[in-house]
Design a protein around this motif. Structure first.
Motif, PDB file in Angstrom:
ATOM      1  N   LEU A 222       0.822  -1.211   0.000  1.00  0.00           N
ATOM      2  CA  LEU A 222       0.000   0.000   0.000  1.00  0.00           C
ATOM      3  C   LEU A 222       0.854   1.259   0.000  1.00  0.00           C
ATOM      4  O   LEU A 222       0.360   2.372  -0.109  1.00  0.00           O
ATOM      5  N   GLY A 224       5.320   2.086  -0.678  1.00  0.00           N
ATOM      6  CA  GLY A 224       6.295   2.117  -1.784  1.00  0.00           C
ATOM      7  C   GLY A 224       6.239   0.899  -2.674  1.00  0.00           C
ATOM      8  O   GLY A 224       6.661   0.947  -3.828  1.00  0.00           O
ATOM      9  N   LEU A 251     -12.497  -3.779 -11.075  1.00  0.00           N
ATOM     10  CA  LEU A 251     -13.392  -2.902 -10.311  1.00  0.00           C
ATOM     11  C   LEU A 251     -14.660  -3.643  -9.904  1.00  0.00           C
ATOM     12  O   LEU A 251     -15.204  -3.396  -8.820  1.00  0.00           O
ATOM     13  N   GLY A 259      -1.024   1.959  -8.228  1.00  0.00           N
ATOM     14  CA  GLY A 259      -0.573   3.190  -8.888  1.00  0.00           C
ATOM     15  C   GLY A 259      -1.662   4.242  -9.014  1.00  0.00           C
ATOM     16  O   GLY A 259      -1.425   5.319  -9.547  1.00  0.00           O
ATOM     17  N   LYS A 309     -14.157   9.968  -7.767  1.00  0.00           N
ATOM     18  CA  LYS A 309     -13.851   9.708  -6.349  1.00  0.00           C
ATOM     19  C   LYS A 309     -12.538  10.377  -5.940  1.00  0.00           C
ATOM     20  O   LYS A 309     -12.049  10.183  -4.833  1.00  0.00           O
ATOM     21  N   VAL A 315       2.516   8.605  -7.742  1.00  0.00           N
ATOM     22  CA  VAL A 315       3.946   8.588  -8.106  1.00  0.00           C
ATOM     23  C   VAL A 315       4.400   7.223  -8.622  1.00  0.00           C
ATOM     24  O   VAL A 315       5.332   7.128  -9.418  1.00  0.00           O
ATOM     25  N   ASP A 316       3.722   6.165  -8.186  1.00  0.00           N
ATOM     26  CA  ASP A 316       4.167   4.820  -8.557  1.00  0.00           C
ATOM     27  C   ASP A 316       3.697   4.390  -9.945  1.00  0.00           C
ATOM     28  O   ASP A 316       4.087   3.336 -10.425  1.00  0.00           O
TER      29      ASP A 316
HETATM   30  N1  CMC Z   1      -8.248   1.549  -7.219  1.00  0.00           N
HETATM   31  C1  CMC Z   1      -9.603   1.513  -7.160  1.00  0.00           C
HETATM   32  N2  CMC Z   1     -10.302   2.131  -6.200  1.00  0.00           N
HETATM   33  C2  CMC Z   1      -9.621   2.824  -5.292  1.00  0.00           C
HETATM   34  C3  CMC Z   1      -8.225   2.913  -5.314  1.00  0.00           C
HETATM   35  C4  CMC Z   1      -7.541   2.241  -6.325  1.00  0.00           C
HETATM   36  N3  CMC Z   1      -6.215   2.270  -6.407  1.00  0.00           N
HETATM   37  N4  CMC Z   1      -7.809   3.665  -4.264  1.00  0.00           N
HETATM   38  C5  CMC Z   1      -8.911   4.033  -3.605  1.00  0.00           C
HETATM   39  N5  CMC Z   1     -10.016   3.521  -4.225  1.00  0.00           N
HETATM   40  C6  CMC Z   1     -11.398   3.702  -3.832  1.00  0.00           C
HETATM   41  C7  CMC Z   1     -11.751   2.832  -2.640  1.00  0.00           C
HETATM   42  O1  CMC Z   1     -12.175   1.551  -3.036  1.00  0.00           O
HETATM   43  C8  CMC Z   1     -12.841   3.653  -1.988  1.00  0.00           C
HETATM   44  O2  CMC Z   1     -14.023   3.447  -2.718  1.00  0.00           O
HETATM   45  P1  CMC Z   1     -15.457   3.406  -1.988  1.00  0.00           P
HETATM   46  O3  CMC Z   1     -15.573   4.738  -1.300  1.00  0.00           O
HETATM   47  O4  CMC Z   1     -16.425   3.213  -3.093  1.00  0.00           O
HETATM   48  O5  CMC Z   1     -15.368   2.267  -1.026  1.00  0.00           O
HETATM   49  C9  CMC Z   1     -12.390   5.086  -2.222  1.00  0.00           C
HETATM   50  O6  CMC Z   1     -11.560   5.035  -3.389  1.00  0.00           O
HETATM   51  C10 CMC Z   1     -11.603   5.677  -1.064  1.00  0.00           C
HETATM   52  O7  CMC Z   1     -10.641   4.728  -0.683  1.00  0.00           O
HETATM   53  P2  CMC Z   1      -9.843   4.786   0.697  1.00  0.00           P
HETATM   54  O8  CMC Z   1      -9.435   3.397   1.055  1.00  0.00           O
HETATM   55  O9  CMC Z   1     -10.594   5.569   1.707  1.00  0.00           O
HETATM   56  O10 CMC Z   1      -8.603   5.626   0.275  1.00  0.00           O
HETATM   57  P3  CMC Z   1      -7.258   5.747   1.090  1.00  0.00           P
HETATM   58  O11 CMC Z   1      -6.949   7.168   1.187  1.00  0.00           O
HETATM   59  O12 CMC Z   1      -7.259   4.961   2.334  1.00  0.00           O
HETATM   60  O13 CMC Z   1      -6.271   5.003   0.073  1.00  0.00           O
HETATM   61  C11 CMC Z   1      -4.352   4.268  -0.937  1.00  0.00           C
HETATM   62  C12 CMC Z   1      -5.069   5.467  -0.321  1.00  0.00           C
HETATM   63  C13 CMC Z   1      -3.027   4.766  -1.527  1.00  0.00           C
HETATM   64  C14 CMC Z   1      -4.062   3.224   0.139  1.00  0.00           C
HETATM   65  C15 CMC Z   1      -5.255   3.659  -2.054  1.00  0.00           C
HETATM   66  O14 CMC Z   1      -5.573   4.621  -3.019  1.00  0.00           O
HETATM   67  C16 CMC Z   1      -4.636   2.433  -2.693  1.00  0.00           C
HETATM   68  O15 CMC Z   1      -4.735   1.326  -2.136  1.00  0.00           O
HETATM   69  N6  CMC Z   1      -3.979   2.582  -3.893  1.00  0.00           N
HETATM   70  C17 CMC Z   1      -3.353   1.479  -4.559  1.00  0.00           C
HETATM   71  C18 CMC Z   1      -1.960   1.257  -3.974  1.00  0.00           C
HETATM   72  C19 CMC Z   1      -1.013   2.373  -4.345  1.00  0.00           C
HETATM   73  O16 CMC Z   1      -0.912   2.782  -5.504  1.00  0.00           O
HETATM   74  N7  CMC Z   1      -0.256   2.847  -3.356  1.00  0.00           N
HETATM   75  C20 CMC Z   1       0.748   3.914  -3.534  1.00  0.00           C
HETATM   76  C21 CMC Z   1       0.328   5.176  -2.866  1.00  0.00           C
HETATM   77  S1  CMC Z   1       1.266   6.601  -3.316  1.00  0.00           S
HETATM   78  C22 CMC Z   1       2.890   6.282  -2.889  1.00  0.00           C
HETATM   79  C23 CMC Z   1       3.152   5.929  -1.488  1.00  0.00           C
HETATM   80  O17 CMC Z   1       2.496   6.409  -0.553  1.00  0.00           O
HETATM   81  O18 CMC Z   1       4.101   5.194  -1.279  1.00  0.00           O
END
Ligand code: CMC
Length: 385
Positions: A222, A224, A251, A259, A309, A315-316
């Motif tokens: 979740l 890096g 989805l 990413g 949303k 960045v990734d």
């Molecule tokens: N793909 C599809 N849906 C998403 C995603 C995604 N990557 N990220 C968030 N959502 C949806 C999530 O399902 C939720 O939908 P609903 O409200 O309908 O249930 C809504 O968006 C809000 O999600 P959240 O869990 O409250 O968001 P969060 O702020 O906790 O999540 C995150 C942040 C980075 C953990 C998440 O976006 C994620 O898991 N992304 C994929 C992993 C990723 O790319 N991580 C790198 C983050 S940036 C670099 C870093 O920090 O290292």
């Protein structure tokens, strides 16, 4: 005393900091007040690291001294190399890096452990910035059964890193692109790994342990680790035509697209914008990669589905395409992120020490009270949950 519990501490300030700033609505990222785009255009990774750690851009003399101190501290002791030799080839490079960085503290103890002595933070910072890339490269070559390549004194920080990995020096433009990637990953306010670094720093443990704990946190998918998952996803999708069905299926199963999304940004991550430009620049120089077309289609269609949303590429999303073209294997993407983020972690370590208070948050207790002890023979047994 108990307050409202916020899972993931979302929106709760954990510290006061003047190192970096994010405007998640407008997609702005600043290091010490300077926009990231400006640093990418004019600075170098080591100059940016100095700015982050010490708070000001260095003078020419300070920068030369900093670069030369790092240059001469790049080598690692043969005992660390021997330790790496004992790691299983299948070990994840992040685990290898974390182990080696915590071991560094045993080999380079700072005998004058005075947290208020500027020389102490300077030495620890230069040692760590110098040695982390050498460890990553040594593990990469040694797991293939090769001897590690010694750092090359005539090469810049970024060029030397690529040289140690690929056993071949990159050209100037390619090294410059990699250097800019390091700038973009150097710092990002109080994310999970930086928070972890702050907590460890607040115990006054040494900087190697501070960094090792942050590296352990950065490795998770979740955080890096997402850049690795993005590349695996692009390979799995394979063609632009497959993007639609892949996205729909993912989805429908309510799975996340690696990413995409960020806790703070509600627009495209400004780092992803620069990285996309760098991908194009690099591919013009070294040849196109069809996975870029897949990524562009995925960004377009993913944004259509998730944009409302506030979920956009982070960045990734594009960094892996650059690293792959530079000959960096997928499981080294996160260690490369760690090399850059070492600058940010050190800046926060130094800032924490300047006004330290041990982290000791509270909790909202949800358990039972006044439970009587049940003798072994009288227990009915409950399935573990
Ligand atoms: N793909 C599809 N849906 C998403 C995603 C995604 N990557 N990220 C968030 N959502 C949806 C999530 O399902 C939720 O939908 P609903 O409200 O309908 O249930 C809504 O968006 C809000 O999600 P959240 O869990 O409250 O968001 P969060 O702020 O906790 O999540 C995150 C942040 C980075 C953990 C998440 O976006 C994620 O898991 N992304 C994929 C992993 C990723 O790319 N991580 C790198 C983050 S940036 C670099 C870093 O920090 O290292």
């Amino acid at each position: 005393m108990s307050g409202e519990y916020k899972p993931g501490l979302e929106g709760i300030p954990a510290t006061q900091s003047n190192i970096s700033y994010i405007d998640g609505q407008q997609g702005i990222l600043e290091y010490r007040g300077i926009r990231i785009e400006e640093l990418c255009a004019h600075s170098s990774f080591l100059e940016t690291a100095y700015l982050l750690i010490f708070g000001e851009l260095p003078t020419a003399v300070q920068l030369q001294q900093f670069e030369s101190d790092i240059l001469y501290r790049r080598r690692i002791k043969y005992r660390i190399r021997d330790m790496i030799k004992c790691f299983p080839e299948s070990a994840h490079p992040m685990d290898a890096l974390q182990t080696c960085v915590s071991a560094l503290g045993m080999f380079y103890p700072l005998t004058y452990k005075d947290f208020h002595d500027p020389q102490y933070t300077y030495d620890a910072s230069t040692w760590l910035l110098a040695k982390v890339p050498t460890i990553v490269a040594a593990f990469q070559l040694m797991r293939k059964g090769n001897d590690p390549v010694l750092p090359h004194d005539d090469l810049s920080y970024a060029a030397n890193m690529l040289y140690m990995l690929n056993e071949k020096a990159p050209d100037l433009e390619v090294a410059q692109i990699f250097d800019t990637c390091l700038i973009l990953h150097a710092e990002h306010t109080v994310n999970a790994s930086t928070f972890c670094a702050l907590v460890t720093a607040s115990t006054l443990n040494d900087p190697y342990v501070v960094l090792a704990s942050a590296i352990g946190t950065l490795g998770g998918p979740l955080h890096g680790g997402a850049n690795e998952q993005v590349m695996q996803m692009l390979e799995k999708i394979g063609t632009v035509e497959n993007v639609g069905p892949y996205l729909a299926e993912k989805l429908a199963r309510k799975e996340r697209i690696p990413g995409f999304g960020h806790r703070v940004y509600r627009t495209k991550d400004p780092r992803a914008i620069v990285l996309q430009r760098l991908v194009e620049q690099l591919f013009d120089r070294l040849g196109h990669d069809r996975y870029y077309d897949v990524a562009v289609a995925l960004e377009e269609q993913g944004t259509e589905r998730l944009g409302e949303k506030g979920i956009f590429p982070n960045v990734d999303f594009y960094s892996g395409l650059i690293y792959r073209k530079l000959g960096i294997p997928t499981d080294l993407f996160t260690p490369v992120f760690a090399i850059a983020r070492t600058a940010g972690w050190l800046a926060h370590w130094r800032e924490q020490l300047s006004d330290n208070r041990l982290f000791r948050p509270t909790q909202v207790y949800t358990g039972r009270h006044d439970v009587r002890y049940t003798p072994l023979t009288a227990r009915s047994g409950r399935a573990l949950q």
